[in-house]
Design a protein around this motif. Structure first.
Motif, PDB file in Angstrom:
ATOM      1  N   GLY A   1       0.807  -1.218   0.000  1.00 34.26           N
ATOM      2  CA  GLY A   1       0.000   0.000   0.000  1.00 34.26           C
ATOM      3  C   GLY A   1       0.837   1.264   0.000  1.00 34.26           C
ATOM      4  N   TRP A   2       0.268   2.351  -0.510  1.00 34.10           N
ATOM      5  CA  TRP A   2       0.955   3.649  -0.566  1.00 34.10           C
ATOM      6  C   TRP A   2       0.896   4.361   0.787  1.00 34.10           C
ATOM      7  CZ3 TRP A   2       4.265   6.991  -2.269  1.00 34.10           C
ATOM      8  CH2 TRP A   2       4.058   8.365  -2.123  1.00 34.10           C
ATOM      9  N   LYS A   3      -0.303   4.616   1.260  1.00 38.23           N
ATOM     10  CA  LYS A   3      -0.438   5.343   2.523  1.00 38.23           C
ATOM     11  C   LYS A   3      -0.032   4.501   3.717  1.00 38.23           C
ATOM     12  CE  LYS A   3      -3.854   8.745   1.068  1.00 38.23           C
ATOM     13  NZ  LYS A   3      -5.137   9.428   1.372  1.00 38.23           N
ATOM     14  N   ASP A   4      -0.224   3.169   3.639  1.00 34.34           N
ATOM     15  CA  ASP A   4       0.203   2.296   4.728  1.00 34.34           C
ATOM     16  C   ASP A   4       1.713   2.375   4.925  1.00 34.34           C
ATOM     17  OD1 ASP A   4      -2.286   1.221   5.537  1.00 34.34           O
ATOM     18  OD2 ASP A   4      -2.305  -0.080   3.797  1.00 34.34           O
ATOM     19  N   SER A   5       2.451   2.432   3.828  1.00 34.02           N
ATOM     20  CA  SER A   5       3.910   2.524   3.918  1.00 34.02           C
ATOM     21  C   SER A   5       4.330   3.838   4.561  1.00 34.02           C
ATOM     22  CB  SER A   5       4.528   2.401   2.525  1.00 34.02           C
ATOM     23  OG  SER A   5       4.252   1.157   1.940  1.00 34.02           O
ATOM     24  N   ILE A   6       3.634   4.920   4.210  1.00 32.65           N
ATOM     25  CA  ILE A   6       3.973   6.234   4.762  1.00 32.65           C
ATOM     26  C   ILE A   6       3.653   6.304   6.251  1.00 32.65           C
ATOM     27  CG2 ILE A   6       3.376   8.694   4.683  1.00 32.65           C
ATOM     28  CD1 ILE A   6       3.054   8.392   1.671  1.00 32.65           C
ATOM     29  N   ILE A   7       2.482   5.776   6.642  1.00 36.24           N
ATOM     30  CA  ILE A   7       2.095   5.792   8.056  1.00 36.24           C
ATOM     31  C   ILE A   7       3.063   4.951   8.883  1.00 36.24           C
ATOM     32  CG2 ILE A   7       0.321   5.077   9.698  1.00 36.24           C
ATOM     33  CD1 ILE A   7      -1.756   5.749   7.510  1.00 36.24           C
ATOM     34  N   THR A   8       3.407   3.780   8.368  1.00 40.98           N
ATOM     35  CA  THR A   8       4.346   2.914   9.083  1.00 40.98           C
ATOM     36  C   THR A   8       5.700   3.581   9.234  1.00 40.98           C
ATOM     37  OG1 THR A   8       3.234   0.934   8.244  1.00 40.98           O
ATOM     38  CG2 THR A   8       5.485   0.669   9.055  1.00 40.98           C
ATOM     39  N   LEU A   9       6.171   4.203   8.171  1.00 45.12           N
ATOM     40  CA  LEU A   9       7.462   4.890   8.226  1.00 45.12           C
ATOM     41  C   LEU A   9       7.431   6.012   9.256  1.00 45.12           C
ATOM     42  CD1 LEU A   9      10.297   5.236   7.095  1.00 45.12           C
ATOM     43  CD2 LEU A   9       9.345   6.718   5.315  1.00 45.12           C
ATOM     44  N   GLN A  10       6.342   6.727   9.319  1.00 41.19           N
ATOM     45  CA  GLN A  10       6.239   7.823  10.289  1.00 41.19           C
ATOM     46  C   GLN A  10       6.250   7.310  11.726  1.00 41.19           C
ATOM     47  OE1 GLN A  10       6.603  10.942  10.018  1.00 41.19           O
ATOM     48  NE2 GLN A  10       6.051  11.473  12.125  1.00 41.19           N
ATOM     49  N   THR A  11       5.653   6.146  11.976  1.00 42.58           N
ATOM     50  CA  THR A  11       5.625   5.618  13.348  1.00 42.58           C
ATOM     51  C   THR A  11       6.995   5.136  13.802  1.00 42.58           C
ATOM     52  OG1 THR A  11       4.993   3.411  12.558  1.00 42.58           O
ATOM     53  CG2 THR A  11       3.209   4.927  13.144  1.00 42.58           C
ATOM     54  N   THR A  12       7.949   4.987  12.885  1.00 47.51           N
ATOM     55  CA  THR A  12       9.293   4.558  13.288  1.00 47.51           C
ATOM     56  C   THR A  12      10.043   5.667  14.024  1.00 47.51           C
ATOM     57  OG1 THR A  12      10.315   5.256  11.190  1.00 47.51           O
ATOM     58  CG2 THR A  12       9.455   3.009  11.300  1.00 47.51           C
ATOM     59  N   VAL A  13       9.509   6.891  14.021  1.00 51.10           N
ATOM     60  CA  VAL A  13      10.182   8.013  14.685  1.00 51.10           C
ATOM     61  C   VAL A  13      10.380   7.734  16.172  1.00 51.10           C
ATOM     62  CG1 VAL A  13       9.910  10.445  15.338  1.00 51.10           C
ATOM     63  CG2 VAL A  13       9.375   9.721  13.023  1.00 51.10           C
ATOM     64  N   LYS A  14       9.401   7.079  16.804  1.00 49.29           N
ATOM     65  CA  LYS A  14       9.496   6.813  18.245  1.00 49.29           C
ATOM     66  C   LYS A  14      10.405   5.640  18.566  1.00 49.29           C
ATOM     67  CE  LYS A  14       4.882   8.636  19.219  1.00 49.29           C
ATOM     68  NZ  LYS A  14       3.528   8.347  19.753  1.00 49.29           N
ATOM     69  N   LEU A  15      10.715   4.836  17.556  1.00 49.49           N
ATOM     70  CA  LEU A  15      11.591   3.668  17.756  1.00 49.49           C
ATOM     71  C   LEU A  15      12.620   3.621  16.633  1.00 49.49           C
ATOM     72  CD1 LEU A  15       8.782   1.094  18.673  1.00 49.49           C
ATOM     73  CD2 LEU A  15      10.456   2.071  20.257  1.00 49.49           C
ATOM     74  N   THR A  16      13.332   4.707  16.466  1.00 48.54           N
ATOM     75  CA  THR A  16      14.229   4.844  15.321  1.00 48.54           C
ATOM     76  C   THR A  16      15.308   3.773  15.291  1.00 48.54           C
ATOM     77  OG1 THR A  16      13.867   7.232  15.352  1.00 48.54           O
ATOM     78  CG2 THR A  16      15.755   6.426  14.112  1.00 48.54           C
ATOM     79  N   GLU A  17      15.983   3.566  16.415  1.00 44.74           N
ATOM     80  CA  GLU A  17      17.099   2.604  16.441  1.00 44.74           C
ATOM     81  C   GLU A  17      16.630   1.180  16.162  1.00 44.74           C
ATOM     82  OE1 GLU A  17      20.770   1.221  19.382  1.00 44.74           O
ATOM     83  OE2 GLU A  17      19.460   2.906  19.928  1.00 44.74           O
ATOM     84  N   TRP A  18      15.558   0.784  16.823  1.00 46.64           N
ATOM     85  CA  TRP A  18      15.010  -0.551  16.580  1.00 46.64           C
ATOM     86  C   TRP A  18      14.546  -0.706  15.129  1.00 46.64           C
ATOM     87  CZ3 TRP A  18      14.380  -5.131  19.204  1.00 46.64           C
ATOM     88  CH2 TRP A  18      14.805  -5.144  20.527  1.00 46.64           C
ATOM     89  N   SER A  19      13.853   0.304  14.623  1.00 47.18           N
ATOM     90  CA  SER A  19      13.323   0.227  13.256  1.00 47.18           C
ATOM     91  C   SER A  19      14.451   0.178  12.230  1.00 47.18           C
ATOM     92  CB  SER A  19      12.422   1.435  12.978  1.00 47.18           C
ATOM     93  OG  SER A  19      11.341   1.468  13.872  1.00 47.18           O
ATOM     94  N   GLU A  20      15.528   0.899  12.531  1.00 50.65           N
ATOM     95  CA  GLU A  20      16.676   0.881  11.630  1.00 50.65           C
ATOM     96  C   GLU A  20      17.335  -0.491  11.627  1.00 50.65           C
ATOM     97  OE1 GLU A  20      18.870   2.387   8.735  1.00 50.65           O
ATOM     98  OE2 GLU A  20      17.612   3.789   9.851  1.00 50.65           O
ATOM     99  N   ASN A  21      17.553  -1.043  12.793  1.00 50.17           N
ATOM    100  CA  ASN A  21      18.222  -2.343  12.896  1.00 50.17           C
ATOM    101  C   ASN A  21      17.390  -3.472  12.307  1.00 50.17           C
ATOM    102  OD1 ASN A  21      20.390  -1.133  14.192  1.00 50.17           O
ATOM    103  ND2 ASN A  21      19.571  -1.509  16.251  1.00 50.17           N
ATOM    104  N   LEU A  22      16.071  -3.363  12.427  1.00 51.23           N
ATOM    105  CA  LEU A  22      15.187  -4.414  11.889  1.00 51.23           C
ATOM    106  C   LEU A  22      14.868  -4.221  10.411  1.00 51.23           C
ATOM    107  CD1 LEU A  22      12.690  -4.789  14.884  1.00 51.23           C
ATOM    108  CD2 LEU A  22      14.560  -6.335  14.234  1.00 51.23           C
ATOM    109  N   GLY A  23      15.370  -3.141   9.805  1.00 57.65           N
ATOM    110  CA  GLY A  23      15.184  -2.928   8.367  1.00 57.65           C
ATOM    111  C   GLY A  23      13.835  -2.344   7.981  1.00 57.65           C
ATOM    112  N   ILE A  24      13.052  -1.903   8.954  1.00 56.40           N
ATOM    113  CA  ILE A  24      11.722  -1.370   8.651  1.00 56.40           C
ATOM    114  C   ILE A  24      11.832  -0.071   7.862  1.00 56.40           C
ATOM    115  CG2 ILE A  24       9.557  -0.545   9.640  1.00 56.40           C
ATOM    116  CD1 ILE A  24      10.090  -2.315  12.066  1.00 56.40           C
ATOM    117  N   ILE A  25      12.705   0.824   8.303  1.00 58.71           N
ATOM    118  CA  ILE A  25      12.838   2.121   7.643  1.00 58.71           C
ATOM    119  C   ILE A  25      13.294   1.955   6.200  1.00 58.71           C
ATOM    120  CG2 ILE A  25      14.141   4.284   7.643  1.00 58.71           C
ATOM    121  CD1 ILE A  25      14.168   4.196  10.664  1.00 58.71           C
TER     122      ILE A  25
END
Length: 561
Positions: free
Chosen positions: A135-159
């Motif tokens: 999805g387009w908007k789902d990807s954007i919303i998910t990416l925005q929620t990584t702000v609160k867990l930046t390090e974890w999201s980066e290490n897990l490849g989410i960002i």
């Protein structure tokens, strides 16, 4: 937006003071402490699915209650409760809004395939790949929620995976865009019009500035989109998050921003300026000037301001008067318009123009360029001249910056001066003379000269100068002839002064011509007879009066008129 529903049991969690429990006939034997909340749970439900809890409870007595502190779990108590409910089989709903916290918490608790087949992490990964990234908007919303867990999201490849998905969709040809997007431009109708090229710019403006920067960097690295589209994305983001300085007057009259907000705005501004494509025209000059005004308001770095001044000067020819009208935000300035900003951009333009322009001729691009700037500046001066607090020095700093060739005529400059004099009736004679010394009466149109000689706001010397040059225009039609005597009578007691000044101008011009030609001075009965005699005697040369025209002009300018 896509959702994933897991579990079938009703939610039986309840709260008593700072304790969360689950309804059960079996006594709890596991206490999980997160922040200020205690969870009273059961080992038989959680341990089979959580590898971390298995390890922490390994040395405990089976008959005792185990207390475990998980204060550092990513996502906090909300994320843990999702994992706990999954272990109990209670219904949970997952979406782009809570996926990141649930996934990071599940990873933290080691709810993997190695612990139990078909565990929580596997289901979350499947949802991420098959629903969110598609999805387009789902990807954007998910990416925005990584702000609160930046390090974890980066290490897990989410960002990284979200950015790749978003950029891939942005590079999709507009004709193949089938997903929903936000586009609120005035007059656009999704049902009746094709997908616009900048369809993606509004949705990514929801992102945090660091994530937005990553998207822009990734797009630029592909070299697949024109710089104007990237510039439009920067423009949309700036409009969304930066203050509108056109609606902010004085710092003391508005609610002062906190240092945190100011620092955030300053960071956004500097990133946007840094990411503007180097191609000329990638953004409009109006946008560059707005950023410069914001930079002044926020107290941005000198490097940022200098770059904006340079970029604005390169496109100054495209500007309109409205693009230049920004309020001053300095508490030390009593005037409304930020004329210092315009003066800085104009100075940068002229520096580049002098460095690159060859010998000016009427038909060159360089001449057309400087003439266009001259027209713009004089129109701008007409707009700011209405400010009753604007000092003469600020007007002169802009008016005098232009070289003589920038003005083909001085009609617009005269209008600016006239407006300023009208709005500042108490201006001293000295300031009036300073203001009018830039006015070249020879470059005024007949209509403006007619207005000037009747304009009592002008200094007397300026009026006399206009009259003098009018007398040199002997070839005018009778119906355009200046009513000189009538004007002098209207001046009343000033008639002797006017006549005396006019005589000095005429005599000075004639004497200078005689000296420059090396011819002894000979008295002439009148101006008209002298002109006629000279025409008969020297048909191929200029008359003394015509030759003295330039000499008279030099004399007048030397006196500061």
């Amino acid at each position: 937006m896509k959702f994933m529903k897991l579990g079938t049991r009703l939610d039986t969690f309840y709260t008593e003071e700072a304790t969360r429990s689950v309804v059960s006939d079996i006594p709890n034997d596991l206490v999980i402490q997160i922040s200020n909340i205690n969870y009273l749970l059961h080992q038989f439900s959680l341990l089979p699915k959580c590898g971390l809890l298995q390890r922490l409870c390994a040395d405990s007595d089976d008959s005792s209650t185990v207390t475990i502190q998980l204060h550092d779990i990513p996502g906090g108590e909300a994320a843990f409760e999702l994992c706990a409910k999954y272990c109990y089989g209670i219904t949970i709903n997952l979406s782009a809004h809570n996926f990141v916290s649930a996934f990071c918490a599940a990873k933290f608790l080691r709810m993997t395939e190695a612990v139990e087949k078909g565990n929580f992490v596997l289901k979350l990964e499947a949802f991420f790949n098959s629903c969110i990234l598609v999805g387009w908007k789902d990807s954007i919303i998910t990416l925005q929620t990584t702000v609160k867990l930046t390090e974890w999201s980066e290490n897990l490849g989410i960002i990284r995976r979200c950015i790749d998905s978003i950029v891939g969709k942005i590079l999709t040809p507009p004709a193949k865009v089938t997903w929903s997007y936000t586009y609120t431009r005035t007059g656009f109708n999704k049902q009746q019009q094709l997908v616009p090229k900048d369809w993606w710019t509004e949705d990514i403006s929801d992102l945090d500035i660091d994530l937005f920067r990553c998207i822009i960097v990734a797009i630029k690295s592909t070299h697949m989109l024109p710089p104007q589209l990237i510039g439009e994305a920067l423009h949309v983001y700036a409009c969304r998050w930066l203050p509108d300085t056109t609606k902010i007057t004085r710092p003391e009259s508005s609610v002062s921003q906190t240092d945190e907000v100011t620092d955030k705005h300053r960071k956004i501004l500097e990133i946007i300026v840094n990411k503007i494509p180097s191609d000329k025209g990638s953004v409009s000059v109006g946008f560059l000037l707005r950023l410069l005004s914001i930079a002044n308001y926020l107290g941005a770095s000198t490097v940022t301001k200098t770059e904006l001044i340079r970029r604005s000067s390169l496109q100054l020819e495209e500007a309109t008067v409205s693009d230049l009208l920004f309020p001053s935000h300095s508490s030390s300035n009593q005037y409304y318009y930020d004329i210092d900003m315009v003066a800085a951009v104009l100075e940068s333009f002229l520096l580049l123009w002098r460095r690159t322009s060859p010998a000016p001729t009427e038909n060159t691009q360089f001449m057309r360029s400087i003439r266009k700037i001259g027209k713009l500046v004089d129109s701008y001066l007409q707009a700011v001249a209405t400010d009753i607090n604007l000092p003469v020095s600020k007007v002169l700093s802009v008016a005098e910056a232009l070289p003589d060739i920038a003005r083909k005529d001085h009609d617009d400059l005269y209008r600016a001066i006239n407006i300023y004099l009208k709005k500042h009736p108490d201006l001293s004679k000295a300031d009036k003379k300073r203001l009018c010394r830039n006015l070249d009466c020879q470059k005024l149109s007949p209509e403006v000269r007619t207005h000037a000689v009747k304009n009592e706001r002008l200094p007397l010397r300026t009026v006399v100068q206009v009259l003098f040059f009018e007398q040199e225009k002997g070839s005018r039609e009778n119906d355009h002839r200046m009513p000189t005597q009538e004007l002098l009578l209207s001046r009343g007691k000033q008639i002797p002064i006017v006549r005396d000044e006019l005589s000095k101008l005429q005599l000075g011009s004639y004497e200078q011509t005689i000296r420059s030609d090396g011819i002894p001075r000979t008295p002439a009965p009148s101006e008209s007879s002298t002109r006629d005699d000279q025409k008969l005697k020297r048909p191929d040369k200029k008359t003394p009066l015509e030759a003295g025209k330039k000499g008279g002009e030099r004399t007048n300018r030397g006196e500061g008129i």
